[in-house]
Scaffold this active site. Structure first.
Site, PDB file in Angstrom:
ATOM      1  N   CYS A 146       7.879  -1.551   2.888  1.00  0.00           N
ATOM      2  CA  CYS A 146       6.751  -1.697   1.950  1.00  0.00           C
ATOM      3  C   CYS A 146       5.389  -1.487   2.608  1.00  0.00           C
ATOM      4  CB  CYS A 146       6.802  -3.066   1.290  1.00  0.00           C
ATOM      5  SG  CYS A 146       8.271  -3.308   0.293  1.00  0.00           S
ATOM      6  N   ASN A 168       7.380  -4.111  -8.108  1.00  0.00           N
ATOM      7  CA  ASN A 168       7.146  -3.773  -6.694  1.00  0.00           C
ATOM      8  C   ASN A 168       7.785  -2.410  -6.419  1.00  0.00           C
ATOM      9  OD1 ASN A 168       7.446  -3.484  -3.919  1.00  0.00           O
ATOM     10  ND2 ASN A 168       7.895  -5.647  -3.545  1.00  0.00           N
ATOM     11  N   HIS A 216      -0.457  -4.158  -1.211  1.00  0.00           N
ATOM     12  CA  HIS A 216       0.908  -3.852  -1.647  1.00  0.00           C
ATOM     13  C   HIS A 216       1.253  -4.795  -2.801  1.00  0.00           C
ATOM     14  CE1 HIS A 216       5.096  -3.403  -1.999  1.00  0.00           C
ATOM     15  NE2 HIS A 216       5.417  -4.489  -1.318  1.00  0.00           N
TER      16      HIS A 216
END
Ligand code: COA
Length: 318
Positions: free
Chosen positions: A110, A275, A245
């Site tokens: 990520c 996400n 993020h």
């Protein structure tokens, strides 16, 4: 010499899946997901690969930047959910765009978008390139355990991209890696070797210790942003937007509270996409850019964190 962002782009597959849709086959509900994660809906691919989505985001960034695909000297991409280990996602995007430039992937889960920007800065510093395409693209739906309600409700599919050209707008970045697979792990299938000992295999899906991930994430955002600002003689007041993020709305809210930075300074779109791992920051940048919210000269902080465990933050002038 570093770079400036010439254009941004994104692509999400058309199929929208709401929390109520998930509760049709999973023991979950809209209230739990909204309160604990902040996701209302996400997009899931029905047939597009990570590379397909990455190529579409790339074309959208090229169009936004007024750059022809043939001008690209290098494609840097990241994905934890590409269809093949080889060819890499960047090689497949190169193929789909009909280009012959250099292409390579970076694996930093990520946080990968920040690692890609730093790598791009290295190529610009060497004077080897004039234009780079940077892509984060994820088909997370293919690596989720659809029986693990603590994980599969969090993620979504999509791609984000930026086109970079020579300039001086990438100011600085910090990186932190604490290797290990006890908190986040996405194992590959173990293989068929008749010589392997059997019995300890983990399912080849995203595994996550939720609360440890949460604590790591909040600590990482706060530490990385503070260190980066301090090193550059800046405060949060100098920053136009923090584009983190998009892992979990509560992680962002906790970071905002601990840093005493108003929530409005954090760009949040996890409610609509979930996400999307390496794609989340470039998708958010594209939304900000196309909404006309970024002015030339604005300072942006891009904190990222995830599997590795790795975290990073980049400081960028728009
Ligand atoms: N729907 C309904 N209930 C759920 C659920 C779901 N989707 N997932 C878990 N639960 C239940 C659990 O079974 C548990 O029930 P119990 O109390 O009866 O045993 C309860 O909710 C609490 O579970 P827990 O795992 O302790 O919840 P939590 O508060 O830690 O929240 C996360 C879980 C995953 C949302 C949270 O840990 C988190 O956000 N972690 C970070 C995840 C992340 O950002 N990952 C990406 C990093 S890049």
């Amino acid at each position: 010499m570093s770079f400036r962002v010439l254009g941004t782009g994104m692509y999400v597959p058309p199929r929208v899946v709401t929390n109520d849709d998930l509760s049709q086959f999973l023991d979950t509900n809209d209230a739990w997901i909204t309160q604990r994660v902040g996701v209302k809906e996400r997009h899931f691919s029905t047939n597009e690969t990570a590379a397909d989505m990455g190529a579409k985001a790339a074309l959208s960034a090229l169009e936004n930047g007024g750059v022809a695909a043939e001008e690209i000297d290098l494609i840097l991409a990241a994905s934890v959910s590409g269809e093949s280990i080889s060819p890499s996602v960047s090689c497949m995007v190169q193929h789909l765009l009909g280009l012959s430039c250099m292409a390579m992937d970076i694996n930093a889960a990520c946080s990968a978008f920040d690692f890609l920007l730093e790598t791009a800065a290295g190529f610009f510093a060497r004077g080897k390139v004039k234009k780079i395409l940077v892509i984060g693209t994820e088909r997370m739906s293919r690596i989720l355990d659809w029986e693990d309600r603590g994980t599969c409700v969090i993620f979504g599919d999509g791609a984000g991209a930026v086109v970079l050209g020579t300039g001086e707008n990438y100011i600085d970045a910090v990186f932190d890696v604490k290797g290990g697979n006890d908190v986040i792990d996405i194992p590959q299938p173990v293989g068929m070797s008749p010589f392997y000992e059997r019995g300890q295999e983990k399912k080849p899906f995203a595994h996550m210790a939720g609360q440890e991930t949460f604590k790591f994430a909040v600590t990482a955002i706060c530490k990385d942003c503070k260190e980066l600002l301090q090193r550059n003689g800046l405060t949060f007041d100098d920053i136009a937007y923090i584009v983190p993020h998009q892992a979990n709305k509560r992680i962002i809210d906790f970071a905002s509270m601990k840093l005493k930075v108003p929530q409005e300074k954090f760009y949040v779109n996890i409610d609509r996409y979930g996400n999307t791992s390496s794609a989340s920051i470039p998708i958010a940048l594209d939304e900000l850019n196309r909404a006309g919210k970024l002015k030339r000269g604005d300072l942006l902080l891009l904190p990222a964190f995830g599997g590795g465990l790795a975290s990073a933050a980049c400081l960028l002038r728009w």
